[in-house]
Design a protein around this motif. Structure first.
Motif, PDB file in Angstrom:
ATOM      1  N   ARG A 195       1.213  -1.133  -0.114  1.00 49.07           N
ATOM      2  CA  ARG A 195      -0.564   0.046   0.392  1.00 49.07           C
ATOM      3  C   ARG A 195       0.846   1.051   0.053  1.00 49.07           C
ATOM      4  N   VAL A 196       0.309   2.646   0.039  1.00 50.60           N
ATOM      5  CA  VAL A 196       0.732   3.743  -0.056  1.00 50.60           C
ATOM      6  C   VAL A 196       0.858   4.386   0.992  1.00 50.60           C
ATOM      7  N   TYR A 197       1.605   4.701   1.376  1.00 52.77           N
ATOM      8  CA  TYR A 197       1.970   5.041   2.833  1.00 52.77           C
ATOM      9  C   TYR A 197       2.334   6.099   2.667  1.00 52.77           C
ATOM     10  N   THR A 198       1.918   7.613   3.571  1.00 45.54           N
ATOM     11  CA  THR A 198       2.236   9.240   3.339  1.00 45.54           C
ATOM     12  C   THR A 198       2.923   9.817   4.819  1.00 45.54           C
ATOM     13  N   LYS A 199       3.899   9.970   4.987  1.00 48.34           N
ATOM     14  CA  LYS A 199       4.360  11.073   6.332  1.00 48.34           C
ATOM     15  C   LYS A 199       4.717  12.310   5.257  1.00 48.34           C
ATOM     16  N   TRP A 200       3.789  13.019   6.257  1.00 48.36           N
ATOM     17  CA  TRP A 200       4.580  14.754   5.944  1.00 48.36           C
ATOM     18  C   TRP A 200       3.410  15.602   6.919  1.00 48.36           C
ATOM     19  N   ASP A 201       4.416  16.624   6.806  1.00 47.96           N
ATOM     20  CA  ASP A 201       4.106  17.801   8.009  1.00 47.96           C
ATOM     21  C   ASP A 201       4.658  19.000   7.385  1.00 47.96           C
ATOM     22  N   PRO A 202       4.021  19.862   6.713  1.00 50.08           N
ATOM     23  CA  PRO A 202       5.317  21.187   5.718  1.00 50.08           C
ATOM     24  C   PRO A 202       5.983  21.841   6.809  1.00 50.08           C
ATOM     25  N   TYR A 203       5.794  22.258   8.335  1.00 51.24           N
ATOM     26  CA  TYR A 203       6.005  22.797   9.624  1.00 51.24           C
ATOM     27  C   TYR A 203       7.572  22.131   9.670  1.00 51.24           C
ATOM     28  N   TYR A 204       7.716  20.905   9.499  1.00 52.66           N
ATOM     29  CA  TYR A 204       8.654  20.390   9.557  1.00 52.66           C
ATOM     30  C   TYR A 204       9.821  20.336   8.477  1.00 52.66           C
ATOM     31  N   VAL A 205       9.579  20.748   6.926  1.00 53.26           N
ATOM     32  CA  VAL A 205       9.698  20.971   6.004  1.00 53.26           C
ATOM     33  C   VAL A 205      10.087  22.258   6.140  1.00 53.26           C
ATOM     34  N   ARG A 206       9.415  22.974   6.258  1.00 45.28           N
ATOM     35  CA  ARG A 206      10.020  23.911   5.952  1.00 45.28           C
ATOM     36  C   ARG A 206      10.511  25.746   7.180  1.00 45.28           C
ATOM     37  N   SER A 207      11.148  24.176   7.697  1.00 43.91           N
ATOM     38  CA  SER A 207      11.442  25.272   9.051  1.00 43.91           C
ATOM     39  C   SER A 207      13.009  25.050   9.680  1.00 43.91           C
ATOM     40  N   GLY A 248      24.568  26.186   4.490  1.00 48.14           N
ATOM     41  CA  GLY A 248      24.776  25.502   3.292  1.00 48.14           C
ATOM     42  C   GLY A 248      25.171  23.857   3.641  1.00 48.14           C
ATOM     43  N   ILE A 249      24.095  23.560   4.536  1.00 41.99           N
ATOM     44  CA  ILE A 249      24.303  22.382   5.135  1.00 41.99           C
ATOM     45  C   ILE A 249      23.879  21.600   4.897  1.00 41.99           C
ATOM     46  N   ILE A 250      22.432  21.400   4.021  1.00 39.20           N
ATOM     47  CA  ILE A 250      21.753  20.600   3.596  1.00 39.20           C
ATOM     48  C   ILE A 250      20.663  21.927   2.207  1.00 39.20           C
ATOM     49  N   PRO A 251      20.712  21.052   1.176  1.00 36.06           N
ATOM     50  CA  PRO A 251      20.646  21.658  -0.046  1.00 36.06           C
ATOM     51  C   PRO A 251      18.389  22.870   0.884  1.00 36.06           C
ATOM     52  N   PRO A 252      18.688  24.135  -0.133  1.00 37.95           N
ATOM     53  CA  PRO A 252      17.240  24.504  -0.193  1.00 37.95           C
ATOM     54  C   PRO A 252      16.095  24.009  -0.427  1.00 37.95           C
ATOM     55  N   LEU A 253      14.666  24.217  -0.325  1.00 36.62           N
ATOM     56  CA  LEU A 253      13.985  23.629  -1.064  1.00 36.62           C
ATOM     57  C   LEU A 253      14.374  23.883  -2.910  1.00 36.62           C
ATOM     58  N   SER A 254      13.843  22.727  -4.223  1.00 38.36           N
ATOM     59  CA  SER A 254      13.892  23.184  -5.277  1.00 38.36           C
ATOM     60  C   SER A 254      12.301  24.042  -5.590  1.00 38.36           C
ATOM     61  N   ALA A 255      12.990  24.322  -6.884  1.00 35.14           N
ATOM     62  CA  ALA A 255      11.523  24.977  -7.213  1.00 35.14           C
ATOM     63  C   ALA A 255      10.720  24.121  -7.038  1.00 35.14           C
ATOM     64  N   ALA A 256      10.515  22.706  -7.700  1.00 38.03           N
ATOM     65  CA  ALA A 256       9.635  21.889  -7.727  1.00 38.03           C
ATOM     66  C   ALA A 256       8.872  21.154  -6.425  1.00 38.03           C
ATOM     67  N   GLN A 257       9.745  21.273  -5.405  1.00 36.57           N
ATOM     68  CA  GLN A 257       9.637  20.756  -4.050  1.00 36.57           C
ATOM     69  C   GLN A 257       8.380  21.910  -3.690  1.00 36.57           C
ATOM     70  N   VAL A 258       9.044  23.408  -3.485  1.00 38.78           N
ATOM     71  CA  VAL A 258       8.118  24.613  -3.432  1.00 38.78           C
ATOM     72  C   VAL A 258       6.487  23.824  -4.057  1.00 38.78           C
ATOM     73  N   ALA A 313       5.802  21.446  -4.868  1.00 36.51           N
ATOM     74  CA  ALA A 313       4.999  19.962  -5.021  1.00 36.51           C
ATOM     75  C   ALA A 313       3.611  20.361  -3.968  1.00 36.51           C
ATOM     76  N   LEU A 314       4.717  21.237  -2.550  1.00 39.13           N
ATOM     77  CA  LEU A 314       4.108  21.371  -0.862  1.00 39.13           C
ATOM     78  C   LEU A 314       3.186  22.042  -1.445  1.00 39.13           C
ATOM     79  N   GLU A 315       3.167  23.396  -2.400  1.00 37.72           N
ATOM     80  CA  GLU A 315       1.565  23.831  -2.355  1.00 37.72           C
ATOM     81  C   GLU A 315       0.759  23.658  -3.364  1.00 37.72           C
ATOM     82  N   VAL A 316       1.158  22.541  -4.425  1.00 43.82           N
ATOM     83  CA  VAL A 316      -0.267  21.489  -5.160  1.00 43.82           C
ATOM     84  C   VAL A 316      -0.885  20.292  -3.919  1.00 43.82           C
TER      85      VAL A 316
END
Length: 393
Positions: free
Chosen positions: A269-281, A289-299, A301-304
């Motif tokens: 089955r398809v399992y979803t784990k999501w919380d935009p607050y924990y991604v945007r923070s 420069g420790i991790i990459p910023p959200l890409s345009a595609a990721q931004v 995706a979270l809006e859609v």
């Protein structure tokens, strides 16, 4: 109160008391997925079918399909069990099916658990007498009910297995350190770090604080038709999730993962784990420069994803004495912002349970190392023991 005695930790020579912690001391906590169980988008289904896929239109005008009003007999059974538990003077973390017998209601809860895990994934109970019972007895009866659905897991670094959703005046804009449930801000569609989440309404807000649910499998099907590019982005292991400082010694401050996974095994089955607050923070790490910023595609995706959830949502209002249970595996939930009453009227207050359902007891086969652990998921910091406070702290 919940616990009045010193608690042993796993590093102590004192044996862990099964009266205090019947399911063990520690929650397994948050983990990245096992790499061998991350699959390319081509392996995912083109469409999901079955009872986990539901349209809000099916239920909006038919609350009888998703609500159950406790009968007088069920309330009496809960009352007797809670009174007996109180008389036994067992700490609240020690509640289990063994010391909280529900001979009749347990049958209904067995069916409900199956519908939560493998069916539509949510239910609303009505008529829990919180005003008559008060917070202490209500908390015991609520936790006793929860033992028939899963095992308590810690909800924060303090070890709370009885959580409290309440505005404590913390700043919701400080999303790298503040948990939104401790504020009155809007919560976007998300899933919690547990298999099942329960919310018992103790007090309502003056306005707002209303609940929204959506079948993540219905969202998946909608995105597969309308925006397969977004769906593909959500399946890729390119997402970083913040731990917001709730870390054990030696752990990284974030987890690299995907948003949508497949179960392990046949017919996954398809399992979803999501919380935009924990991604945007995570800008404190991406700016450095420790991790990459959200890409345009990721931004995008979270809006859609949020917009699609809002379009397909089922709205419900929790009245005093209502209990909402839902499965985080295939239901996303949100709440509107709210405004509390002026004192002395009590603030909005929900008691929260996070419950684990291991594989061996019918839980989903998750792509994590702890999938068959009794207390899988949740948030565990070092050797913090479980506690069950009667109010927010």
């Amino acid at each position: 109160m919940a616990l009045t005695q010193p608690l042993p930790t796993s590093t102590s020579t004192t044996p862990i008391s099964k009266d205090i912690f019947p399911d063990g001391l520690k929650t397994t906590g948050q983990h990245p997925p096992l790499s061998e169980h991350i699959h390319p988008f081509e392996k995912f289904p083109t469409q999901i079918t079955g009872p986990t896929v539901w349209d809000a239109e099916e239920y909006r005008d038919h609350p009888e399909k998703w609500t159950h009003r406790f009968t007088d007999e069920e309330i009496e059974e809960l009352s007797v069990a809670a009174d007996e538990f109180l008389r036994a003077k067992i700490p609240m973390t020690g509640i289990s099916k063994g010391n909280f017998p529900l001979p009749t209601l347990s049958t209904r809860l067995h069916g409900l658990r199956a519908d939560l895990l493998d069916g539509k994934g949510y239910i609303l109970f009505k008529g829990f007498p919180v005003e008559k019972w008060g917070n202490h007895k209500s908390a015991i009866a609520y936790m006793g009910l929860g033992t028939y659905l899963g095992y308590f897991v810690s909800q924060n670094s303090r070890g709370h297995v009885l959580g409290h959703v309440k505005d404590l005046g913390e700043d919701p804009t400080q999303i790298d350190s503040v948990r939104i449930y401790r504020t009155n801000a809007r919560q976007f569609f998300h899933a919690d770090d547990s298999d099942i989440v329960g919310l018992l309404c103790i007090h309502r807000a003056r306005e707002g604080g209303e609940s929204d649910l959506v079948s993540s499998h219905h969202v998946y099907n909608t995105l597969a038709k309308e925006r397969p590019d977004v769906l593909k982005t959500l399946t890729e292991p390119i997402w970083y999730f913040d731990r917001k400082g709730e870390t054990s010694k030696g752990q990284e401050e974030y987890i690299k993962t995907s948003v949508i996974y497949l179960e392990r095994g046949d017919n996954p089955r398809v399992y979803t784990k999501w919380d935009p607050y924990y991604v945007r923070s995570l800008t404190r790490f991406s700016d450095a420069g420790i991790i990459p910023p959200l890409s345009a595609a990721q931004v995008e995706a979270l809006e859609v994803l949020e917009a699609t959830c809002n379009r397909l949502k089922l709205h419900m209002i929790l009245e005093v004495g209502d209990i909402q249970f839902l499965a985080n595996s295939h239901v996303l939930h949100a709440r509107t912002a709210y405004v509390d009453h002026a004192p002395p009227t009590p603030r909005r207050h929900l008691m929260r349970l996070w419950l684990a359902t291991p594989e061996s007891e019918g839980g989903w086969k998750l792509p994590f190392w702890d999938s068959n652990e009794k207390k899988r998921g949740g948030i565990q910091v070092d050797d913090q023991a479980p506690v069950a406070p009667l109010d927010a702290e």
